[in-house]
Scaffold this motif. Structure first.
Motif, PDB file in Angstrom:
ATOM      1  N   ALA A   6      21.427  18.696  -4.023  1.00 55.71           N
ATOM      2  CA  ALA A   6      21.415  20.157  -3.970  1.00 55.71           C
ATOM      3  C   ALA A   6      20.140  20.585  -4.668  1.00 55.71           C
ATOM      4  O   ALA A   6      19.568  19.804  -5.434  1.00 55.71           O
ATOM      5  N   LEU A  12      24.350  24.234  -5.730  1.00 60.35           N
ATOM      6  CA  LEU A  12      25.371  23.193  -5.519  1.00 60.35           C
ATOM      7  C   LEU A  12      26.714  23.841  -5.210  1.00 60.35           C
ATOM      8  O   LEU A  12      27.428  23.429  -4.286  1.00 60.35           O
ATOM      9  N   VAL A  13      27.053  24.884  -5.945  1.00 62.01           N
ATOM     10  CA  VAL A  13      28.338  25.562  -5.744  1.00 62.01           C
ATOM     11  C   VAL A  13      28.267  26.552  -4.584  1.00 62.01           C
ATOM     12  O   VAL A  13      29.128  26.546  -3.704  1.00 62.01           O
ATOM     13  N   ASP A  15      26.238  26.837  -1.968  1.00 60.71           N
ATOM     14  CA  ASP A  15      26.099  26.227  -0.641  1.00 60.71           C
ATOM     15  C   ASP A  15      27.404  25.562  -0.202  1.00 60.71           C
ATOM     16  O   ASP A  15      27.764  25.582   0.983  1.00 60.71           O
ATOM     17  N   ALA A  16      28.087  24.936  -1.162  1.00 62.42           N
ATOM     18  CA  ALA A  16      29.348  24.274  -0.820  1.00 62.42           C
ATOM     19  C   ALA A  16      30.374  25.281  -0.320  1.00 62.42           C
ATOM     20  O   ALA A  16      31.094  25.015   0.650  1.00 62.42           O
ATOM     21  N   VAL A  18      29.909  28.078   1.244  1.00 57.66           N
ATOM     22  CA  VAL A  18      29.580  28.456   2.622  1.00 57.66           C
ATOM     23  C   VAL A  18      29.959  27.310   3.566  1.00 57.66           C
ATOM     24  O   VAL A  18      30.514  27.533   4.647  1.00 57.66           O
ATOM     25  N   GLY A  19      29.701  26.096   3.137  1.00 56.27           N
ATOM     26  CA  GLY A  19      30.034  24.931   3.963  1.00 56.27           C
ATOM     27  C   GLY A  19      31.534  24.756   4.147  1.00 56.27           C
ATOM     28  O   GLY A  19      31.995  24.432   5.251  1.00 56.27           O
ATOM     29  N   ARG A  22      32.662  27.230   6.635  1.00 58.06           N
ATOM     30  CA  ARG A  22      32.227  26.881   7.989  1.00 58.06           C
ATOM     31  C   ARG A  22      33.044  25.703   8.538  1.00 58.06           C
ATOM     32  O   ARG A  22      33.473  25.727   9.694  1.00 58.06           O
ATOM     33  N   ALA A  23      33.269  24.713   7.693  1.00 58.37           N
ATOM     34  CA  ALA A  23      33.978  23.509   8.158  1.00 58.37           C
ATOM     35  C   ALA A  23      35.445  23.783   8.452  1.00 58.37           C
ATOM     36  O   ALA A  23      36.036  23.149   9.328  1.00 58.37           O
ATOM     37  N   HIS A  24      36.035  24.724   7.702  1.00 53.78           N
ATOM     38  CA  HIS A  24      37.472  24.968   7.822  1.00 53.78           C
ATOM     39  C   HIS A  24      37.750  26.399   8.246  1.00 53.78           C
ATOM     40  O   HIS A  24      38.670  27.052   7.740  1.00 53.78           O
ATOM     41  N   GLU A  59      36.293  19.720  -7.312  1.00 57.26           N
ATOM     42  CA  GLU A  59      36.726  19.721  -5.915  1.00 57.26           C
ATOM     43  C   GLU A  59      37.350  18.372  -5.538  1.00 57.26           C
ATOM     44  O   GLU A  59      36.875  17.345  -6.014  1.00 57.26           O
ATOM     45  N   PRO A  60      38.403  18.414  -4.694  1.00 59.60           N
ATOM     46  CA  PRO A  60      38.845  19.536  -3.849  1.00 59.60           C
ATOM     47  C   PRO A  60      39.620  20.643  -4.564  1.00 59.60           C
ATOM     48  O   PRO A  60      39.873  21.655  -3.937  1.00 59.60           O
ATOM     49  N   ALA A 329      42.578  22.043   3.780  1.00 52.63           N
ATOM     50  CA  ALA A 329      41.534  21.061   4.073  1.00 52.63           C
ATOM     51  C   ALA A 329      41.936  19.657   3.623  1.00 52.63           C
ATOM     52  O   ALA A 329      41.571  18.671   4.256  1.00 52.63           O
ATOM     53  N   VAL A 330      42.696  19.558   2.555  1.00 51.58           N
ATOM     54  CA  VAL A 330      42.993  18.242   1.969  1.00 51.58           C
ATOM     55  C   VAL A 330      44.439  17.832   2.198  1.00 51.58           C
ATOM     56  O   VAL A 330      44.701  16.762   2.734  1.00 51.58           O
ATOM     57  N   HIS A 332      47.762  18.133   4.207  1.00 49.82           N
ATOM     58  CA  HIS A 332      47.938  18.503   5.608  1.00 49.82           C
ATOM     59  C   HIS A 332      49.089  17.663   6.135  1.00 49.82           C
ATOM     60  O   HIS A 332      48.898  16.506   6.485  1.00 49.82           O
TER      61      HIS A 332
ATOM     62  N   ILE B 233      16.930  19.508  -0.592  1.00 45.19           N
ATOM     63  CA  ILE B 233      18.022  18.995   0.235  1.00 45.19           C
ATOM     64  C   ILE B 233      17.919  19.544   1.655  1.00 45.19           C
ATOM     65  O   ILE B 233      18.217  18.829   2.627  1.00 45.19           O
ATOM     66  N   GLN B 268      32.197  16.398  -3.445  1.00 45.45           N
ATOM     67  CA  GLN B 268      32.515  17.260  -2.297  1.00 45.45           C
ATOM     68  C   GLN B 268      31.604  18.476  -2.268  1.00 45.45           C
ATOM     69  O   GLN B 268      31.283  18.985  -1.189  1.00 45.45           O
ATOM     70  N   LEU B 269      31.221  18.978  -3.437  1.00 47.59           N
ATOM     71  CA  LEU B 269      30.287  20.112  -3.457  1.00 47.59           C
ATOM     72  C   LEU B 269      29.039  19.768  -2.654  1.00 47.59           C
ATOM     73  O   LEU B 269      28.575  20.544  -1.817  1.00 47.59           O
ATOM     74  N   TYR B 272      29.719  19.389   1.272  1.00 42.78           N
ATOM     75  CA  TYR B 272      29.895  20.636   2.012  1.00 42.78           C
ATOM     76  C   TYR B 272      28.585  21.420   2.116  1.00 42.78           C
ATOM     77  O   TYR B 272      28.331  22.085   3.121  1.00 42.78           O
ATOM     78  N   GLY B 273      27.751  21.359   1.076  1.00 43.46           N
ATOM     79  CA  GLY B 273      26.432  21.985   1.173  1.00 43.46           C
ATOM     80  C   GLY B 273      25.590  21.313   2.251  1.00 43.46           C
ATOM     81  O   GLY B 273      24.893  21.974   3.034  1.00 43.46           O
ATOM     82  N   PHE B 275      26.786  19.677   4.831  1.00 42.26           N
ATOM     83  CA  PHE B 275      27.366  20.040   6.126  1.00 42.26           C
ATOM     84  C   PHE B 275      26.836  21.396   6.585  1.00 42.26           C
ATOM     85  O   PHE B 275      26.483  21.573   7.768  1.00 42.26           O
ATOM     86  N   ASP B 276      26.760  22.340   5.667  1.00 42.39           N
ATOM     87  CA  ASP B 276      26.290  23.663   6.065  1.00 42.39           C
ATOM     88  C   ASP B 276      24.849  23.594   6.573  1.00 42.39           C
ATOM     89  O   ASP B 276      24.517  24.191   7.605  1.00 42.39           O
ATOM     90  N   ASN B 292      34.410  18.853  13.034  1.00 41.80           N
ATOM     91  CA  ASN B 292      33.712  18.255  11.895  1.00 41.80           C
ATOM     92  C   ASN B 292      34.665  17.528  10.967  1.00 41.80           C
ATOM     93  O   ASN B 292      35.843  17.881  10.860  1.00 41.80           O
TER      94      ASN B 292
END
Lengths: 333, 333
Positions: A6, A12-13, A15-16, A18-19, A22-24, A59-60, A329-330, A332, B233, B268-269, B272-273, B275-276, B292
């Protein structure tokens, strides 16, 4: 680039987040202005919203548990720092059900203060709010520690069970009482053979002597009050199991939900070997492992360590809540 | 205790297998004599069994993907070493359906030899057997490398899709052809800022210069042929994305299944960053991220690195296979 993949500790936080959104995108949305994640599809019968949060770097926890059947919203702070009370207030206001909002708070001063301010503001707005304070970390059980035990791994199990209970339409006071009962039956103990990498310096946050582990480490890099030399993994897990059982004093034949949790850089090979040792020790002492989770659930960045959590099942309904469908996300199932 | 939370490198694997079988007893069983994990409940319509395996140290690959809708059996070797052909033979014989068994093999010499011997012995016993060779690692695409590209992250996606196809009752030749088509549409690229800890010595398996990454690292600690200094990154992910797209040459508007995979000690942080950033670069180039996965799926012990996998969806049926129900320790939907 910093020591992590990052650009710096702040991105680091951010961007995660947002990711994750987006992923979920099927499960949750990011409320960017106020910095929280919100579930898209709460169960129709849920009357009380369940909101949690805390410093990032674990995280998670909590972002991975937003969805259907668990958290309605998660409020992440910066790395190892409490979320701002405004985040918590806005998230709670946005998701509060017809019967209010339950805050699941790990017992740290910053989190208590910020969730507390948010709760006062919510009350002022006429939104009923109650708190479950999770304080499962056995290493901080001491009359000398005024702040009380820290909150750690058990939070995942408690959030799962409370989410399922909320989905039945349970009211606020009953949920808070259930959370308090669960917390009283839950203890965690963590060890680490190496600290996490400090995001700002890139150096290990503390040094552990060769062949030793910090015994009773925290998830923010709080050192234990002692390191111990480790003869073997079997005896280490046995000692930890013994201390957890001594503290919990479960009745003969007690059922338990157990969590073997990686703190960051520990492999699945290790965690499953540790789980096997834990399960054997528990069975030898007459306890039944009714459910288990093995993996990275509550981390401390890239710390090389693990925690063991035992939650004693006093009521068969607890297992039904644990088994109830969840879609995050984790978790499920 | 060794550098890992295990007594030695051998028990790191053997204890984990027992723990996996104990933790996931509802999904699978351990055949201890021959050292493989076997699914308890294959789908009733499945005629061809799907078997994979490879060196340990890459968990959750392959053990975490045994269950319903994916692998019928997984054969783990020692850390970073192929399983023995006897394990593969016995596992295949035990699970082979009425129409035979499909081997999903990552392209490494040891794995090819051992799966090959097992296949010959199976043919001798009258059990039809075919192979999908997964060779998705772009870093080893060179006319100079006689062994061909290595198999890595894409294996998870291919095993998921083939498992769902097998559940429809698809025959052996058709499954093998599908696997070959998928592999041709799939490429992975991996980087690491620090090597894994060697289980025997406790030292990092190789050194990476400060501020640099090994660019094109393998999952057994195979070094890349060069390290690059990283400006940020975003630019690192952009370069990786560019090279993957150049190799795959997807048509305009192509749909993709993407995997952002942690190699061990990455948080994970970070994932996910990353991934974005990947998703933004793909969208800017006219590609659609149809599905994804973000997390630790194909690891290299505790390596501090990540891989990006793109699988171009040529046929809408591929997404239906990917979305089909699966019930394993890790993938579960």
């Amino acid at each position: 680039m910093g020591p992590y993949f990052a650009d710096d500790a702040a991105s680091l936080v951010s961007d995660a987040l947002v990711g994750v959104a987006r992923a979920h995108a099927d499960l949750l949305t990011l409320q960017a202005e106020h910095g929280y994640l919100r579930a898209r599809h709460p169960a129709p019968a849920r009357r009380v919203a369940v909101v949690s949060g805390g410093g990032a770097g674990h995280e998670p926890l909590h972002t991975g548990f937003v969805g259907t059947g668990m958290l309605d919203a998660a409020c992440p702070g910066r790395v190892f720092a409490s979320p701002h009370n405004r985040q918590i207030y806005e998230a709670s206001l946005a998701v509060a059900g017809s019967a209010g909002v339950l805050h699941v708070v790990k017992n740290y001063t910053g989190d208590r203060i910020n969730f507390g301010i948010a709760a006062e503001r919510l009350a002022h707005r006429g939104v009923p709010c109650a708190r479950v304070l999770v304080d499962d970390d056995l290493a901080t059980e001491s009359a000398d520690i005024a702040a009380g035990r820290r909150g750690t791994g058990g939070t995942v199990l408690i959030e799962k069970i409370l989410g399922a209970a909320a989905d039945t339409g349970m009211g606020l006071d009953e949920l808070a009482a259930l959370g308090t009962t669960l917390t009283a039956s839950c203890r965690t103990l963590a060890v680490a053979s190496a600290a996490h990498t400090a995001p700002t310096t890139g150096a290990p946050a503390f040094a552990v002597p060769e062949g030793a582990v910090e015994y009773g480490v925290g998830i923010h890099g709080e050192r234990a009050d002692h390191a111990i030399q480790v003869a073997g993994i079997g005896s280490l897990v046995e000692q930890m199991t013994h201390e957890l059982l001594y503290a919990l004093a479960p009745p003969a034949g007690a059922q338990m939900i157990v969590l073997v949790n990686g703190l960051g850089a520990v492999t699945q090979l290790e965690l499953y070997g540790i789980f096997d040792a834990l399960a054997r020790h528990l069975e030898a002492r007459g306890c039944e492992v009714a459910r288990n989770l093995v993996g990275n659930y509550v981390t401390a960045l890239d710390m090389r360590g693990f925690s063991l959590t035992l939650l004693v099942v006093d009521d068969p309904q607890t297992l039904r809540y644990y088994d109830a469908p969840v879609r995050t996300a984790v978790l499920h199932w």
